[in-house]
Design a protein around this motif. Sequence first.
Motif, PDB file in Angstrom:
ATOM      1  N   ASP A 149     -37.529 -10.509  20.300  1.00 17.22           N
ATOM      2  CA  ASP A 149     -38.797  -9.638  20.237  1.00 17.22           C
ATOM      3  C   ASP A 149     -39.428  -9.320  21.592  1.00 17.22           C
ATOM      4  O   ASP A 149     -40.253  -8.123  21.646  1.00 17.22           O
ATOM      5  CB  ASP A 149     -39.673 -10.305  19.335  1.00 17.22           C
ATOM      6  CG  ASP A 149     -39.059 -10.515  17.924  1.00 17.22           C
ATOM      7  OD1 ASP A 149     -38.285  -9.758  17.643  1.00 17.22           O
ATOM      8  OD2 ASP A 149     -39.579 -11.534  17.140  1.00 17.22           O
ATOM      9  N   ARG A 150     -39.356  -9.996  22.559  1.00 18.41           N
ATOM     10  CA  ARG A 150     -40.230 -10.053  23.669  1.00 18.41           C
ATOM     11  C   ARG A 150     -39.459  -9.682  25.005  1.00 18.41           C
ATOM     12  O   ARG A 150     -40.162  -9.318  25.997  1.00 18.41           O
ATOM     13  CB  ARG A 150     -40.977 -11.392  23.967  1.00 18.41           C
ATOM     14  CG  ARG A 150     -41.899 -11.486  22.793  1.00 18.41           C
ATOM     15  CD  ARG A 150     -42.569 -12.887  22.843  1.00 18.41           C
ATOM     16  NE  ARG A 150     -43.309 -13.186  21.708  1.00 18.41           N
ATOM     17  CZ  ARG A 150     -43.270 -13.341  20.533  1.00 18.41           C
ATOM     18  NH1 ARG A 150     -41.939 -13.234  20.186  1.00 18.41           N
ATOM     19  NH2 ARG A 150     -44.104 -13.574  19.888  1.00 18.41           N
ATOM     20  N   PHE A 151     -38.212  -9.577  25.068  1.00 16.79           N
ATOM     21  CA  PHE A 151     -37.477  -9.296  26.351  1.00 16.79           C
ATOM     22  C   PHE A 151     -36.130  -7.943  26.114  1.00 16.79           C
ATOM     23  O   PHE A 151     -35.663  -8.434  24.963  1.00 16.79           O
ATOM     24  CB  PHE A 151     -36.750 -10.579  26.749  1.00 16.79           C
ATOM     25  CG  PHE A 151     -38.036 -11.699  27.332  1.00 16.79           C
ATOM     26  CD1 PHE A 151     -38.187 -11.631  28.786  1.00 16.79           C
ATOM     27  CD2 PHE A 151     -38.662 -12.318  26.347  1.00 16.79           C
ATOM     28  CE1 PHE A 151     -38.865 -12.365  29.212  1.00 16.79           C
ATOM     29  CE2 PHE A 151     -39.624 -13.221  27.047  1.00 16.79           C
ATOM     30  CZ  PHE A 151     -39.825 -13.098  28.439  1.00 16.79           C
ATOM     31  N   LEU A 152     -35.928  -7.622  27.187  1.00 14.14           N
ATOM     32  CA  LEU A 152     -34.936  -7.029  27.379  1.00 14.14           C
ATOM     33  C   LEU A 152     -33.878  -7.616  28.256  1.00 14.14           C
ATOM     34  O   LEU A 152     -34.633  -8.274  29.294  1.00 14.14           O
ATOM     35  CB  LEU A 152     -35.192  -5.420  27.828  1.00 14.14           C
ATOM     36  CG  LEU A 152     -35.943  -4.480  26.901  1.00 14.14           C
ATOM     37  CD1 LEU A 152     -36.451  -3.213  27.714  1.00 14.14           C
ATOM     38  CD2 LEU A 152     -35.307  -4.253  25.770  1.00 14.14           C
ATOM     39  N   PHE A 153     -32.533  -7.539  28.132  1.00 15.25           N
ATOM     40  CA  PHE A 153     -31.947  -8.365  29.078  1.00 15.25           C
ATOM     41  C   PHE A 153     -30.760  -6.967  29.719  1.00 15.25           C
ATOM     42  O   PHE A 153     -29.905  -6.539  29.424  1.00 15.25           O
ATOM     43  CB  PHE A 153     -30.729  -8.978  28.293  1.00 15.25           C
ATOM     44  CG  PHE A 153     -31.667 -10.016  27.582  1.00 15.25           C
ATOM     45  CD1 PHE A 153     -31.867 -11.189  28.139  1.00 15.25           C
ATOM     46  CD2 PHE A 153     -32.164  -9.609  26.141  1.00 15.25           C
ATOM     47  CE1 PHE A 153     -32.772 -12.289  27.412  1.00 15.25           C
ATOM     48  CE2 PHE A 153     -32.868 -10.657  25.625  1.00 15.25           C
ATOM     49  CZ  PHE A 153     -33.118 -11.796  26.062  1.00 15.25           C
ATOM     50  N   SER A 154     -31.247  -6.635  31.139  1.00 19.22           N
ATOM     51  CA  SER A 154     -30.610  -5.753  32.027  1.00 19.22           C
ATOM     52  C   SER A 154     -30.878  -4.468  31.297  1.00 19.22           C
ATOM     53  O   SER A 154     -29.993  -3.510  31.040  1.00 19.22           O
ATOM     54  CB  SER A 154     -29.116  -6.161  32.313  1.00 19.22           C
ATOM     55  OG  SER A 154     -29.019  -7.272  33.057  1.00 19.22           O
ATOM     56  N   GLY A 155     -32.081  -4.352  30.678  1.00 16.77           N
ATOM     57  CA  GLY A 155     -32.413  -3.235  30.065  1.00 16.77           C
ATOM     58  C   GLY A 155     -31.764  -2.769  28.643  1.00 16.77           C
ATOM     59  O   GLY A 155     -32.083  -1.788  27.902  1.00 16.77           O
ATOM     60  N   LYS A 156     -31.349  -3.802  28.082  1.00 21.55           N
ATOM     61  CA  LYS A 156     -30.584  -3.691  26.764  1.00 21.55           C
ATOM     62  C   LYS A 156     -31.304  -4.846  25.852  1.00 21.55           C
ATOM     63  O   LYS A 156     -31.747  -5.808  26.136  1.00 21.55           O
ATOM     64  CB  LYS A 156     -29.130  -4.056  26.841  1.00 21.55           C
ATOM     65  CG  LYS A 156     -28.386  -3.097  27.693  1.00 21.55           C
ATOM     66  CD  LYS A 156     -26.827  -3.444  27.512  1.00 21.55           C
ATOM     67  CE  LYS A 156     -26.132  -2.518  28.527  1.00 21.55           C
ATOM     68  NZ  LYS A 156     -24.635  -2.744  28.514  1.00 21.55           N
ATOM     69  N   GLU A 157     -31.540  -4.153  24.462  1.00 15.42           N
ATOM     70  CA  GLU A 157     -31.839  -5.030  23.540  1.00 15.42           C
ATOM     71  C   GLU A 157     -30.765  -5.923  23.074  1.00 15.42           C
ATOM     72  O   GLU A 157     -29.647  -5.769  22.985  1.00 15.42           O
ATOM     73  CB  GLU A 157     -32.042  -4.157  22.155  1.00 15.42           C
ATOM     74  CG  GLU A 157     -33.067  -2.968  22.341  1.00 15.42           C
ATOM     75  CD  GLU A 157     -34.616  -3.661  22.044  1.00 15.42           C
ATOM     76  OE1 GLU A 157     -34.783  -4.472  21.274  1.00 15.42           O
ATOM     77  OE2 GLU A 157     -35.494  -2.736  22.185  1.00 15.42           O
ATOM     78  N   LYS A 158     -31.329  -7.386  22.678  1.00 13.63           N
ATOM     79  CA  LYS A 158     -30.389  -8.334  21.907  1.00 13.63           C
ATOM     80  C   LYS A 158     -31.233  -8.775  20.808  1.00 13.63           C
ATOM     81  O   LYS A 158     -32.269  -9.259  20.941  1.00 13.63           O
ATOM     82  CB  LYS A 158     -30.192  -9.345  23.128  1.00 13.63           C
ATOM     83  CG  LYS A 158     -29.495  -8.912  24.264  1.00 13.63           C
ATOM     84  CD  LYS A 158     -27.885  -8.590  24.130  1.00 13.63           C
ATOM     85  CE  LYS A 158     -27.119  -8.112  25.234  1.00 13.63           C
ATOM     86  NZ  LYS A 158     -25.735  -8.108  24.852  1.00 13.63           N
TER      87      LYS A 158
END
Length: 402
Positions: A354-363
Amino acid sequence: MSTEITIIKDVERLISSNEINQSDADKLIHNLDALLFSNNSDSKKFGVLLKAKIVSKLFYEVTELENKISTFGNSRSKQEERRKLIIKNDILSNLIITLFQNYSDYLSDSEEYRIFENNRIQRIETICQNLLNENINDNDPFPEYYDKSNADKIISEIEEYYKRLFQTPENTMFVKTKLLQLSQSIKLKVSDIESKISISKEKEDEYRKKILTFSNEQSEEKDRIFDLYDCEANEIMNMFQYKNDLINLYNHIVEEYPFINSKPMTISDITVFGDSNIEAIKRIYLEFSDFIDKTVTNESDFVQTFLDLPIADFKINLVNGSLPDYAYFIKELKPFFVKKIRESAGTYNQWWSDRFLFSGKEKNSKSISNMISGLDKGREASKKGATKNIISFLSSSYNRPT
């Protein structure tokens, strides 16, 4: 063997042994109740037993223990003996309090009761002054150190003493006077600590800005500045904890004693680590800054993300790392989160989703779970250094994973 003889032997054992347990004291109370409520109980005889065979002996032993403990000072060779005697003294002192509470009808006219009450108020006044003067632990200077367990013990003793005293009507005015004075002193001290925190924060911010100007390469000057920052951040954390403990004591007084006629004080925002330790989050930001896309976030956004608040309308973008790097960070931080977030893997993974993107991608939660599982299948994180620094810092700050 009669119950009365058993009780006398219980007392002799409590006095003669250097190592006693709370169960020994509980056993004595149990046997006293059994004697008092037995069919052949003699009220007068019971009172004599209490005064002459129990309270007077326990009272004398506590006095002797306190005298002996005071002679040890800070001698290292006496630390273990001192520790055992302090435990025994605490158990016997609490036992005497319980005896006075449970059997006040038989003991209120005793000399021991009068002396004990006089000594107790002197002790409470002393520990109140120590608390307000930042003397939490004689061996550890504040704010370099903050003995949280000792602070909790001191505050609990203050609360319990006035609670018990207030139950007797003739003590009402005395308790009112003392608690009004204490509540006002706490408010003044909280204000004083907030001023000290503000001053320390300015120094900390200066050190943090200097650290961020250095390249990733290590240097003696960078290490020196980082040590200064680390020291300042640690002291700020200790002052935050001290301030919140004072606020909790103040709020307890306000809520339990309406005659204070004041509103509770507000405690700082609570973090996902279960306290108001904003400095810990700032340290995470500093250590992990190479993984954070500064074009879309800043320190204040990062701090807000780690507060125990509803989901914000932005996400922190993690960059410059692989999925194993991010997974390693998430896995290692889990023990420090509050139970309501960490106890369920799904809830914890969703928090990150809910709070982070990972290298610009949703997880989503499942994807994050797969990322973490990948670490157990040989997918190695290549950038563990920053994460290890954060874990080391949190471990030393909290003395636990929570």
